[in-house]
Motif scaffolding. Structure first.
Motif, PDB file in Angstrom:
ATOM      1  N   UNK A   1      23.026  31.628  18.663  1.00  0.00           N
ATOM      2  CA  UNK A   1      22.921  30.388  19.435  1.00  0.00           C
ATOM      3  C   UNK A   1      23.437  29.195  18.644  1.00  0.00           C
ATOM      4  N   UNK A   2      23.960  29.457  17.452  1.00  0.00           N
ATOM      5  CA  UNK A   2      24.582  28.391  16.677  1.00  0.00           C
ATOM      6  C   UNK A   2      23.595  27.531  15.931  1.00  0.00           C
ATOM      7  N   UNK A   3      22.390  28.026  15.704  1.00  0.00           N
ATOM      8  CA  UNK A   3      21.404  27.240  14.968  1.00  0.00           C
ATOM      9  C   UNK A   3      21.358  27.639  13.512  1.00  0.00           C
ATOM     10  N   UNK A   4      22.387  28.384  13.084  1.00  0.00           N
ATOM     11  CA  UNK A   4      22.374  28.878  11.714  1.00  0.00           C
ATOM     12  C   UNK A   4      22.916  27.803  10.779  1.00  0.00           C
ATOM     13  N   UNK A   5      22.141  27.463   9.737  1.00  0.00           N
ATOM     14  CA  UNK A   5      22.537  26.372   8.828  1.00  0.00           C
ATOM     15  C   UNK A   5      23.701  26.756   7.990  1.00  0.00           C
TER      16      UNK A   5
ATOM     17  N   UNK B   1      22.249  22.655  13.471  1.00  0.00           N
ATOM     18  CA  UNK B   1      23.701  22.605  13.530  1.00  0.00           C
ATOM     19  C   UNK B   1      24.195  22.239  14.919  1.00  0.00           C
ATOM     20  N   UNK B   2      23.276  22.181  15.901  1.00  0.00           N
ATOM     21  CA  UNK B   2      23.723  21.841  17.257  1.00  0.00           C
ATOM     22  C   UNK B   2      22.857  20.714  17.821  1.00  0.00           C
TER      23      UNK B   2
ATOM     24  N   UNK C   1      14.334  25.776  11.114  1.00  0.00           N
ATOM     25  CA  UNK C   1      15.621  26.043  11.776  1.00  0.00           C
ATOM     26  C   UNK C   1      16.590  24.876  11.523  1.00  0.00           C
ATOM     27  N   UNK C   2      17.740  25.215  11.063  1.00  0.00           N
ATOM     28  CA  UNK C   2      18.719  24.163  10.792  1.00  0.00           C
ATOM     29  C   UNK C   2      19.212  23.551  12.098  1.00  0.00           C
TER      30      UNK C   2
ATOM     31  N   UNK D   1      19.276  30.085  24.698  1.00  0.00           N
ATOM     32  CA  UNK D   1      19.825  28.888  25.313  1.00  0.00           C
ATOM     33  C   UNK D   1      20.330  29.176  26.722  1.00  0.00           C
TER      34      UNK D   1
ATOM     35  N   UNK E   1      31.876  35.015  20.752  1.00  0.00           N
ATOM     36  CA  UNK E   1      32.224  35.247  22.160  1.00  0.00           C
ATOM     37  C   UNK E   1      33.082  36.498  22.266  1.00  0.00           C
TER      38      UNK E   1
ATOM     39  N   UNK F   1      28.910  26.796  25.935  1.00  0.00           N
ATOM     40  CA  UNK F   1      28.861  28.271  25.896  1.00  0.00           C
ATOM     41  C   UNK F   1      27.545  28.805  25.343  1.00  0.00           C
TER      42      UNK F   1
ATOM     43  N   UNK G   1      23.672  19.503  21.384  1.00  0.00           N
ATOM     44  CA  UNK G   1      23.309  20.538  22.346  1.00  0.00           C
ATOM     45  C   UNK G   1      21.791  20.586  22.541  1.00  0.00           C
ATOM     46  N   UNK G   2      21.057  20.532  21.444  1.00  0.00           N
ATOM     47  CA  UNK G   2      19.595  20.552  21.531  1.00  0.00           C
ATOM     48  C   UNK G   2      19.080  19.352  22.322  1.00  0.00           C
TER      49      UNK G   2
ATOM     50  N   UNK H   1      19.012  35.507  16.606  1.00  0.00           N
ATOM     51  CA  UNK H   1      19.004  34.511  17.678  1.00  0.00           C
ATOM     52  C   UNK H   1      19.544  33.167  17.164  1.00  0.00           C
ATOM     53  N   UNK H   2      19.060  32.756  15.986  1.00  0.00           N
ATOM     54  CA  UNK H   2      19.521  31.494  15.419  1.00  0.00           C
ATOM     55  C   UNK H   2      21.033  31.524  15.215  1.00  0.00           C
TER      56      UNK H   2
ATOM     57  N   UNK I   1      19.688  19.929  25.968  1.00  0.00           N
ATOM     58  CA  UNK I   1      18.704  20.869  26.517  1.00  0.00           C
ATOM     59  C   UNK I   1      17.355  20.179  26.733  1.00  0.00           C
TER      60      UNK I   1
END
Lengths: 287, 274, 219
Positions: free
Chosen positions: B270-274, C4-5, C1-2, C79, B225, C74, C8-9, B266-267, C12
């Motif tokens: 958006x917080x999709x990173x493992x 980690x959320x 794709x891991x 997203x 952020x 956030x 959140x997913x 993008x991953x 959505x």
């Protein structure tokens, strides 16, 4: 952990077991501390009781020793001697020791320095006396205070070096980086930022080394040798408090033995005062 | 700051930023700790008077990359950097670079505030004093630097008191003032707000917006952020399969955070990173 | 794709299924309001009007949900685009529901009067519009921007029919002032259908935005 397991198997409630174990080890610690402290306290008490009368005898601080069999006399010669020998020794050891410490911490980081200082720390103190004797006394052909100072300086060196090194290692790396990132050369960062930040530790180390040196007897035996008259010339034999303790304890005269006890007490007080001074300095420099 | 253009497809704000001259240009940078390669073929064109953010997961080499820009990596024994980092066209990695001079041009702000255990004044005056400036000039630059970092009014009555009594946020601004006092052109910031509370963090961020009028800023941050808020350009870094850091995607912050081209970017954002 | 959320997913996904559910409610409302007109079925028209409350309620719920996700998670990039376009889609769907209510109200008024003419072009226009609504929901589910662009293209057919109906109804009005009331109601009804088709185009734009991050104008 094993004890804990056994307790649990016996069906005792776990908190109960934990509390018991906690109490047991607590008691053990108190016991160990007492075992370590009691001999020291007894020793101190003994020295105070035996030394106080001599310390309060008129002339103890101001008179030189009188010949054996003559009542009275003091240790003025030894007080002057101890102070002079230690101060000269410190003047030699502190600059050299702290410079080596700075070098080892900031530039060197090599094993040789560490090994040498470890060996020096481990040597029996008589060896330093032999060093002073061989290097100075044998070459000048007579005993002298300066040879004692040199012996003590070598003895103090590893203590000061180690204290300096560890004080500098405690200075955060980020402080050095801050200085270097401003475009300061390494030597300026060391002298203007790192050393001032570690000064408390360095001074403490020096004071503790001085305290240790003041109490040493063995290195003085064949260097300062001892002198019953008040001598301030560092190139002449000189008395010292620790020598007074050593010599007077062996003679069959009560007044001289009392003097030995009193000199021991004075030495203890001197060392204690230096230690307290060092601690006060650390506390002050931490603010 | 954002100019609204009457076009069918909205123009991102950084399009006009793309015209800014390139101040620091890293090309094909490889970095080694002994045998281990920590950076692989990293490139970054830092534009003058803009804020460039380096983001990426822990261990991706972003701090390592940053520290190469003013040769701070020299301080770690056994490290080696290859490739080019051109500061105004001169390769700072070449052996004839005057590192002392380089670090005056490229200042640095660290993760934790690290004021010297000296007075507030002496902290800021350290650099100028070292450069042998006159007393009057030092006084002036200390005041200006403290004003630039918004600290002057807070400390002007206690300039000769210890800097260690300041709050964390104040200490970090003092460190910034100290860096500004030697008049650098580029300021490297290594997670400058990670040890600060949210308010102090926002103050630093606001300060960065003022400072970018005059300085080129490169910031490493874990806080995405923060990167999105403060930076004009963002580079996303990631470890490759050999654990060496690479620059995956670099572009205007708008693009990186709204429509990244690489799915790994993008991953991550958006917080999709493992 | 891991993952980690996970939470959140999940949020959505729930939001998305809410949007699709709202879409199918609106789709049904449009179809039934037209049937109420063609079959002159007052009861069905009233049912459409009553059921709009549910659409409005779902709209409110989804907006709150989207707002909550934005405030707590956030979202950025994909997203963020998803949530922003969902917010916009539900707004469009809510308006489409209102247009269906408009058609049902018109049907109620027309059903009290003798039929002006056989309805030919209007059901045809409605059929295209309904299929547009149906398909755009499919495009949202599949996040298929090509499909969305193709659906938006069909707005031209609707517009052509609308202008044809307009001309015809105006003709009726000129012919005989007695026709004016019924023709006017039918004009408004046609306008409602035309607006629904426009809103489909808006949703198609959202699907493109979802994909590319670019705000485009599809018309």
């Amino acid at each position: 952990m094993a004890v804990y397991g056994i307790g649990a198997d016996r069906g005792m409630s776990r908190p109960m077991v934990r509390i018991l174990i906690d109490r047991f080890f607590g008691a053990l610690i108190v016991l160990s501390v007492m075992m370590a402290a009691i001999p020291v306290l007894v020793l101190l008490l003994f020295v105070v009781i035996k030394g106080l009368p001599g310390l309060l005898t008129p002339g103890f601080f101001t008179d030189p020793p009188f010949p054996q069999g003559v009542p009275g006399g003091g240790v003025f010669n030894a007080i002057i001697g101890t102070l002079e020998i230690v101060v000269i020794g410190s003047l030699l050891a502190v600059p050299i020791g702290s410079l080596i410490g700075i070098f080892l911490s900031e530039y060197g980081r090599n094993q040789t320095g560490d090994v040498i200082s470890d060996v020096l720390t481990g040597l029996p103190s008589i060896a330093f006396g032999i060093f002073g004797y061989t290097v100075v006394v044998l070459t000048t052909h007579h005993f002298s205070a300066i040879s004692a100072s040199i012996a003590l300086a070598v003895l103090m060196l590893p203590v000061i070096l180690r204290a300096t090194e560890s004080a500098l290692l405690l200075v955060p790396q980020s402080l050095r980086e801050a200085g270097l990132a401003l475009g300061a050369p390494r030597w300026r960062v060391t002298l203007e930022i790192v050393v001032p930040a570690a000064l408390g530790g360095i001074v403490t180390g020096a004071l503790l080394a001085m305290a240790r040196a003041a109490g040493e007897t063995a290195p003085l035996l064949f260097t300062a040798f001892g002198n019953d008259i008040v001598q301030t010339n560092p190139f002449q034999p000189m008395g010292a408090l620790s020598l007074t303790v050593f010599r007077n304890a062996l003679v069959p005269y009560n007044n001289l033995q009392d003097q030995a006890w009193a000199a021991a007490l004075l030495l203890v007080m001197l060392v204690a005062a230096t230690n307290i001074l060092a601690r006060l300095y650390v506390r002050r420099s931490q603010h | 700051m954002i100019s609204i253009r009457m076009q069918t497809e909205a123009a991102p704000r950084a399009v006009q930023d793309g015209d800014a001259e390139i101040k620091l240009d890293a090309r094909h940078v490889n970095f080694f700790y002994g045998d281990f390669q920590a950076l692989h073929d990293a490139a970054l064109s830092v534009r003058a008077r803009r804020i460039t953010a380096l983001i990426g997961p822990s261990g991706c080499g972003k701090t390592t990359f940053l520290r190469i820009f003013n040769r701070m990596h020299d301080l770690t024994p056994g490290t080696r950097a290859t490739g080019e980092v051109l500061l105004d066209g001169h390769n700072v990695l070449s052996s004839d670079t005057d590192v002392i001079r380089l670090r005056r041009q490229v200042g640095m702000l660290f993760q934790r505030p690290n004021p010297f255990p000296k007075s507030i004044f002496d902290n800021v005056a350290y650099g100028p004093h070292m450069l042998g400036w006159s007393k009057a000039r030092i006084n002036q630059v200390v005041e200006e630097s403290l004003k630039d970092t918004g600290l002057w009014d807070e400390v002007k009555t206690r300039l000769h008191r210890s800097a260690l009594n300041l709050s964390g946020g104040q200490q970090q601004r003092l460190c910034l003032a100290r860096a500004l006092a030697v008049e650098p052109q580029v300021i490297l910031m290594d997670e400058p707000a990670s040890a600060l509370d949210p308010i102090a963090t926002l103050r630093i961020e606001e300060l960065m917006q003022d400072l970018k009028q005059r300085y080129t800023i490169v910031i490493v941050t874990h806080n995405m952020q923060q990167a999105a808020r403060v930076s004009d350009f963002t580079a996303f870094m990631l470890m490759n399969e050999k654990r060496a850091g690479e620059v995956i995607e670099y572009g205007p912050t708008d693009d990186i955070f709204n429509r990244p081209k690489d799915s790994r970017t993008e991953d991550y954002i958006t917080g999709r990173f493992g | 794709m891991a993952t980690t959320r996970t939470l959140f997913d999940q949020e959505l996904a729930e939001l998305k299924s809410g949007v699709v559910r709202m879409g199918s409610m609106v789709e049904q409302a449009i179809a039934e309001s037209m049937r109420a007109l063609v079959d002159r079925n007052n009861a069905l028209a009233k049912e459409v009007i009553a059921r709009d409350q549910e659409v409005n309620e779902l709209h409110r719920l989804l907006r709150e949900r989207a707002f909550m996700i934005m405030a707590t998670q956030q979202p950025v990039a994909r997203d963020l685009r998803l949530i922003v376009s969902f917010q916009h889609m539900v707004l469009e769907l809510e308006r489409m529901g209102d247009h269906a209510v408009g058609i049902a109200r018109a049907a109620l008024r027309l059903n009290d009067l003798p039929q002006l003419k056989p309805y030919i072009d209007l059901p045809k226009m409605a059929e295209i519009t309904e299929s547009q609504v149906h398909e755009i929901l499919g495009a949202v589910i599949e996040a298929d921007q090509d499909k969305a662009r193709a659906i938006a293209e069909r707005d031209d057919e609707v517009d052509t029919l609308y202008h044809k109906i307009w001309d015809e109804l105006v003709g009726f009005m000129i012919q005989d002032p007695a026709n004016v009331q019924r023709a006017a109601i039918l004009l408004f009804l046609a306008k409602d259908l035309e607006r629904i088709a426009d809103r489909v185009t808006n949703i198609a734009e959202d699907v493109v935005f979802l994909h590319t991050g670019r705000i485009v104008e599809l018309s």
